[in-house]
Design a protein around this motif. Structure first.
Motif, short mmCIF file in Angstrom:
data_model
loop_
_atom_site.label_atom_id
_atom_site.label_comp_id
_atom_site.label_asym_id
_atom_site.label_seq_id
_atom_site.Cartn_x
_atom_site.Cartn_y
_atom_site.Cartn_z
N MET A 55 0.87 -1.11 0.32
CA MET A 55 -0.17 -0.14 -0.20
C MET A 55 0.81 1.32 0.03
N LYS A 56 2.04 1.21 0.73
CA LYS A 56 2.98 2.42 0.76
C LYS A 56 3.54 2.69 -0.80
N ILE A 57 3.64 1.79 -1.66
CA ILE A 57 4.16 1.86 -2.78
C ILE A 57 3.27 2.81 -3.72
N GLU A 58 1.89 2.33 -3.42
CA GLU A 58 0.67 3.05 -4.44
C GLU A 58 0.81 4.77 -3.93
N LYS A 59 0.98 4.92 -2.74
CA LYS A 59 1.11 6.49 -2.34
C LYS A 59 2.31 7.10 -2.74
N ILE A 60 3.46 6.38 -2.93
CA ILE A 60 4.68 6.87 -3.59
C ILE A 60 4.69 7.10 -5.07
N ILE A 61 4.00 6.30 -5.86
CA ILE A 61 3.45 6.36 -7.17
C ILE A 61 2.75 7.52 -7.48
N GLY A 62 1.62 7.59 -6.64
CA GLY A 62 0.66 8.68 -6.81
C GLY A 62 1.15 9.99 -6.45
N THR A 63 2.29 10.24 -5.35
CA THR A 63 2.90 11.59 -5.28
C THR A 63 3.86 11.62 -6.31
N VAL A 64 4.48 10.70 -7.11
CA VAL A 64 5.45 10.97 -8.03
C VAL A 64 4.63 11.52 -9.53
N LEU A 65 3.70 10.78 -9.56
CA LEU A 65 2.49 11.47 -10.77
C LEU A 65 2.14 12.74 -10.35
N LEU A 66 1.55 13.07 -9.33
CA LEU A 66 1.19 14.63 -8.90
C LEU A 66 2.51 15.35 -9.30
N LEU A 67 3.76 15.10 -8.84
CA LEU A 67 4.74 16.10 -9.21
C LEU A 67 5.10 16.08 -10.66
N ILE A 68 5.15 15.00 -11.33
CA ILE A 68 5.37 15.11 -12.99
C ILE A 68 4.24 15.87 -13.52
N SER A 69 2.82 15.70 -13.34
CA SER A 69 1.90 16.41 -13.54
C SER A 69 1.95 17.83 -13.52
N LEU A 70 2.40 18.26 -12.26
CA LEU A 70 2.66 19.66 -12.13
C LEU A 70 3.75 20.15 -13.04
N TYR A 71 4.76 19.63 -13.32
CA TYR A 71 5.73 19.90 -13.99
C TYR A 71 5.57 20.13 -15.43
N ILE A 72 4.78 19.03 -15.97
CA ILE A 72 4.18 18.89 -17.59
C ILE A 72 3.15 20.05 -17.53
N GLY A 73 2.24 20.34 -16.59
CA GLY A 73 1.45 21.60 -16.67
C GLY A 73 2.16 22.91 -16.86
N TYR A 74 3.23 23.13 -16.06
CA TYR A 74 4.20 24.14 -15.97
C TYR A 74 4.56 24.46 -17.41
N LEU A 75 4.83 23.07 -18.30
CA LEU A 75 5.66 23.37 -19.32
C LEU A 75 4.80 23.93 -20.43
N GLY A 76 3.39 23.02 -20.27
CA GLY A 76 2.35 23.46 -21.36
C GLY A 76 1.84 24.92 -21.13
N ILE A 77 1.73 25.29 -19.86
CA ILE A 77 1.40 26.86 -19.86
C ILE A 77 2.27 27.74 -20.45
N ASN A 78 3.57 27.47 -20.28
CA ASN A 78 4.80 28.15 -20.67
C ASN A 78 4.75 28.14 -22.42
N LYS A 79 4.35 26.91 -22.82
CA LYS A 79 4.53 26.75 -24.41
C LYS A 79 3.31 27.51 -24.93
N VAL A 80 2.07 27.50 -24.23
CA VAL A 80 0.74 28.36 -24.77
C VAL A 80 1.16 29.84 -24.79
#
Length: 72
Positions: A1-26
Protein backbone atom coordinates in the motif's frame (compact mmCIF):
# COMPACT_ATOMS: atom_id res chain seq x y z
CA UNK A 1 0.00 0.00 0.00
CA UNK A 2 2.90 2.37 0.63
CA UNK A 3 4.20 1.98 -2.93
CA UNK A 4 0.85 3.22 -4.29
CA UNK A 5 1.16 6.45 -2.32
CA UNK A 6 4.74 6.95 -3.55
CA UNK A 7 3.67 6.38 -7.17
CA UNK A 8 0.73 8.74 -6.68
CA UNK A 9 2.98 11.45 -5.28
CA UNK A 10 5.43 11.05 -8.16
CA UNK A 11 2.55 11.29 -10.65
CA UNK A 12 1.33 14.48 -8.99
CA UNK A 13 4.78 16.06 -9.15
CA UNK A 14 5.26 15.06 -12.79
CA UNK A 15 1.83 16.43 -13.67
CA UNK A 16 2.65 19.80 -12.08
CA UNK A 17 5.89 20.01 -14.08
CA UNK A 18 4.23 19.04 -17.37
CA UNK A 19 1.41 21.50 -16.71
CA UNK A 20 3.96 24.25 -16.12
CA UNK A 21 5.71 23.39 -19.40
CA UNK A 22 2.38 23.40 -21.24
CA UNK A 23 1.33 26.78 -19.88
CA UNK A 24 4.70 28.27 -20.81
CA UNK A 25 4.49 26.79 -24.31
CA UNK A 26 1.00 28.22 -24.88
CA UNK A 27 1.93 31.66 -23.58
CA UNK A 28 5.15 31.86 -25.61
CA UNK A 29 3.41 30.82 -28.85
CA UNK A 30 1.80 34.22 -29.32
CA UNK A 31 3.53 37.57 -29.67
CA UNK A 32 2.11 41.04 -30.26
CA UNK A 33 4.05 43.95 -31.68
CA UNK A 34 2.93 47.59 -32.01
CA UNK A 35 4.34 49.35 -35.06
CA UNK A 36 3.28 52.93 -35.82
CA UNK A 37 0.06 52.52 -33.87
CA UNK A 38 -0.84 49.20 -35.56
CA UNK A 39 -0.94 46.03 -33.53
CA UNK A 40 0.51 42.98 -35.28
CA UNK A 41 -0.26 39.57 -33.81
CA UNK A 42 1.89 36.55 -34.68
CA UNK A 43 1.00 33.17 -33.28
CA UNK A 44 2.41 29.68 -33.64
CA UNK A 45 -0.57 27.32 -33.89
CA UNK A 46 1.45 24.10 -33.64
CA UNK A 47 3.14 25.42 -30.50
CA UNK A 48 -0.25 26.15 -28.97
CA UNK A 49 -1.50 22.66 -29.87
CA UNK A 50 1.54 21.09 -28.21
CA UNK A 51 1.00 23.24 -25.13
CA UNK A 52 -2.63 22.20 -24.84
CA UNK A 53 -1.61 18.55 -25.25
CA UNK A 54 0.86 18.97 -22.38
CA UNK A 55 -1.86 20.52 -20.24
CA UNK A 56 -4.26 17.65 -21.07
CA UNK A 57 -1.60 15.08 -20.18
CA UNK A 58 -0.95 16.91 -16.92
CA UNK A 59 -4.65 16.76 -16.01
CA UNK A 60 -4.74 13.00 -16.69
CA UNK A 61 -1.58 12.38 -14.64
CA UNK A 62 -2.92 14.56 -11.82
CA UNK A 63 -6.18 12.60 -11.72
CA UNK A 64 -4.25 9.32 -11.76
CA UNK A 65 -2.05 10.50 -8.92
CA UNK A 66 -5.02 11.54 -6.81
CA UNK A 67 -6.74 8.23 -7.48
CA UNK A 68 -3.60 6.33 -6.57
CA UNK A 69 -3.14 8.24 -3.29
CA UNK A 70 -6.80 7.94 -2.23
CA UNK A 71 -7.18 4.30 -3.24
CA UNK A 72 -7.97 2.05 -0.28
Amino acid sequence: MKIEKIIGTVLLLISLYIGYLGINKVSSSSKEVKVLGLEIDASNESGKENGFMYIGLAVVLFAGGLYSINKK
